[in-house]
Scaffold this motif. Structure first.
Motif, short mmCIF file in Angstrom:
data_model
loop_
_atom_site.label_atom_id
_atom_site.label_comp_id
_atom_site.label_asym_id
_atom_site.label_seq_id
_atom_site.Cartn_x
_atom_site.Cartn_y
_atom_site.Cartn_z
N ARG A 44 47.45 22.52 -33.51
CA ARG A 44 46.39 21.56 -33.98
C ARG A 44 46.37 20.27 -33.46
O ARG A 44 45.40 19.94 -32.93
CB ARG A 44 46.88 21.44 -35.64
N VAL A 45 47.59 19.91 -33.12
CA VAL A 45 47.76 18.73 -32.18
C VAL A 45 47.01 18.63 -30.80
O VAL A 45 46.06 17.97 -30.41
CB VAL A 45 49.04 18.11 -32.28
N ALA A 46 47.36 19.83 -30.16
CA ALA A 46 46.59 20.19 -28.76
C ALA A 46 45.21 20.02 -28.77
O ALA A 46 44.53 19.56 -28.15
CB ALA A 46 47.19 21.12 -28.27
N GLU A 47 44.80 21.06 -30.19
CA GLU A 47 43.28 21.14 -30.11
C GLU A 47 42.35 19.87 -30.53
O GLU A 47 41.47 19.68 -30.01
CB GLU A 47 42.90 22.03 -31.15
N THR A 48 43.07 19.05 -31.36
CA THR A 48 42.47 17.80 -31.80
C THR A 48 42.43 16.51 -31.06
O THR A 48 41.64 15.71 -30.82
CB THR A 48 42.79 17.62 -33.42
N LEU A 69 50.69 30.05 -25.37
CA LEU A 69 49.43 30.73 -25.16
C LEU A 69 48.18 30.58 -25.87
O LEU A 69 47.32 30.33 -25.22
CB LEU A 69 49.60 32.23 -25.12
N PRO A 70 48.29 30.38 -27.00
CA PRO A 70 47.36 29.87 -27.89
C PRO A 70 46.71 28.50 -27.64
O PRO A 70 45.61 28.28 -27.66
CB PRO A 70 47.90 29.87 -29.40
N ILE A 71 47.78 27.66 -27.21
CA ILE A 71 47.42 26.25 -26.86
C ILE A 71 46.57 26.15 -25.63
O ILE A 71 45.37 25.65 -25.60
CB ILE A 71 48.44 25.36 -26.74
N LEU A 72 47.08 26.90 -24.57
CA LEU A 72 46.39 27.10 -23.44
C LEU A 72 45.20 27.88 -23.32
O LEU A 72 44.43 27.52 -22.42
CB LEU A 72 47.43 27.37 -22.41
N THR A 73 45.03 28.65 -24.28
CA THR A 73 43.77 29.64 -24.28
C THR A 73 42.52 28.58 -24.83
O THR A 73 41.37 28.60 -24.28
CB THR A 73 43.79 30.64 -25.42
N THR A 74 43.04 27.63 -25.55
CA THR A 74 42.01 26.72 -26.31
C THR A 74 41.79 25.43 -25.32
O THR A 74 40.49 24.92 -25.16
CB THR A 74 42.32 26.21 -27.65
N VAL A 75 43.09 24.93 -24.90
CA VAL A 75 43.06 23.53 -24.07
C VAL A 75 43.68 24.00 -22.85
O VAL A 75 44.96 23.80 -22.72
CB VAL A 75 43.89 22.56 -25.04
N PRO A 76 43.09 24.81 -21.93
CA PRO A 76 43.77 25.04 -20.32
C PRO A 76 44.40 24.04 -19.97
O PRO A 76 45.47 24.28 -19.00
CB PRO A 76 42.55 25.69 -19.81
N SER A 77 43.86 22.84 -20.06
CA SER A 77 44.62 21.54 -19.28
C SER A 77 45.73 20.98 -19.83
O SER A 77 46.19 20.18 -19.40
CB SER A 77 43.64 20.59 -18.89
N GLN A 78 46.06 21.52 -21.20
CA GLN A 78 47.01 21.11 -21.83
C GLN A 78 48.36 20.86 -20.96
O GLN A 78 49.02 22.13 -20.67
CB GLN A 78 47.28 21.43 -23.15
N LYS A 79 49.42 20.12 -20.82
CA LYS A 79 50.56 20.13 -20.05
C LYS A 79 51.52 19.95 -21.34
O LYS A 79 51.49 18.97 -22.15
CB LYS A 79 50.66 18.79 -19.29
N ILE A 80 52.37 21.16 -21.25
CA ILE A 80 53.33 21.34 -22.20
C ILE A 80 54.96 21.29 -21.61
O ILE A 80 55.09 21.85 -20.43
CB ILE A 80 53.06 22.70 -22.70
N VAL A 81 55.63 20.60 -22.14
CA VAL A 81 57.12 20.27 -21.94
C VAL A 81 58.08 20.99 -23.03
O VAL A 81 57.95 20.46 -24.10
CB VAL A 81 57.50 18.93 -21.62
N MET A 82 58.70 21.94 -22.51
CA MET A 82 59.75 22.35 -23.67
C MET A 82 60.86 21.39 -23.69
O MET A 82 61.61 21.12 -22.79
CB MET A 82 60.09 23.82 -23.45
#
Length: 217
Positions: A44-48, A69-82
């Motif tokens: 939700r945070v990534a999408e909104t 994967l769900p995040i990057l499918t909707t927001v391909p440019s989102q940078k994610i750090v685990m």
């Protein structure tokens, strides 16, 4: 005054999450735009909000790895750090293969975390050095030292490797590229892992061999 790097923190341990958000808020150049505690919160945070960097734990309701994967499918440019306690090579590999740009252990200090976030926001990738070394040592055979192996490097990593191969130290590479010396060290860790080599000398040889191979084609 600019808002700085927009960061969201998703972790189901309130005390840890609050500690991270407070620490980053106290460092110039960061803005915490959201917090959450589950896979659904992360999506939700990534999408909104589309923060510049999304910090996310692995062990939380729904699973952090399952959110990538769900995040990057909707927001391909989102940078994610685990940001996790898991040192499992399988988790590291799964996160990176799914598209995460960073993998950081929770023992990291706030200043080091801030530097990692800055580098990821700028388009770089990061894996905790101890985990990169472990991935490298666990390989049954080294990656081929061919032009194909070099294609796995980012443009910046290739630039760093070329300067290292020319004989420059990390400090001098940092000066030439206007980077922090720690950032250059991080790049070298990534380069060695991708090329399947154990040290700077082998990385330079891999570059030379690959370059010679191209010249002979």
């Amino acid at each position: 005054m600019t808002a700085g790097i927009r960061v969201a923190v998703i972790d189901d341990h309130p005390l840890f999450r609050e500690g991270v958000t407070r620490s980053l808020s106290e460092i110039d150049g960061f803005q915490i735009v959201a917090e959450g505690s589950t896979k659904d919160d992360a999506i939700r945070v990534a999408e909104t909000l589309q923060p510049d960097v999304l910090l996310m734990d692995i062990s939380m309701p729904g699973g952090g790895l399952n959110a990538i994967l769900p995040i990057l499918t909707t927001v391909p440019s989102q940078k994610i750090v685990m940001l996790t306690v898991s040192e499992s090579s399988d988790d590291v590999t799964a996160a990176l293969n799914s598209g995460a740009k960073g993998y950081v252990l929770k023992g990291v200090g706030s200043r080091a975390l801030a530097e990692i976030i800055r580098s990821v926001a700028a388009g770089e990738s990061y894996v905790a050095p101890a985990l990169s070394a472990r991935l490298l040592s666990s390989r049954s055979s080294p990656a081929p030292k061919t032009p194909l192996a070099l294609e796995a490097l980012t443009a910046r990593e290739l630039q760093v490797l070329q300067l290292v191969a020319s004989g420059l130290s990390n400090k001098h590479v940092a000066r030439q590229l206007d980077l922090h010396e720690k950032t250059v060290k991080h790049h070298m860790t990534q380069i060695m892992a991708k090329l399947g080599v154990a040290n700077r000398t082998e990385a330079a040889i891999a570059l030379r061999d690959a370059t010679d191979g191209r010249g002979n084609q």
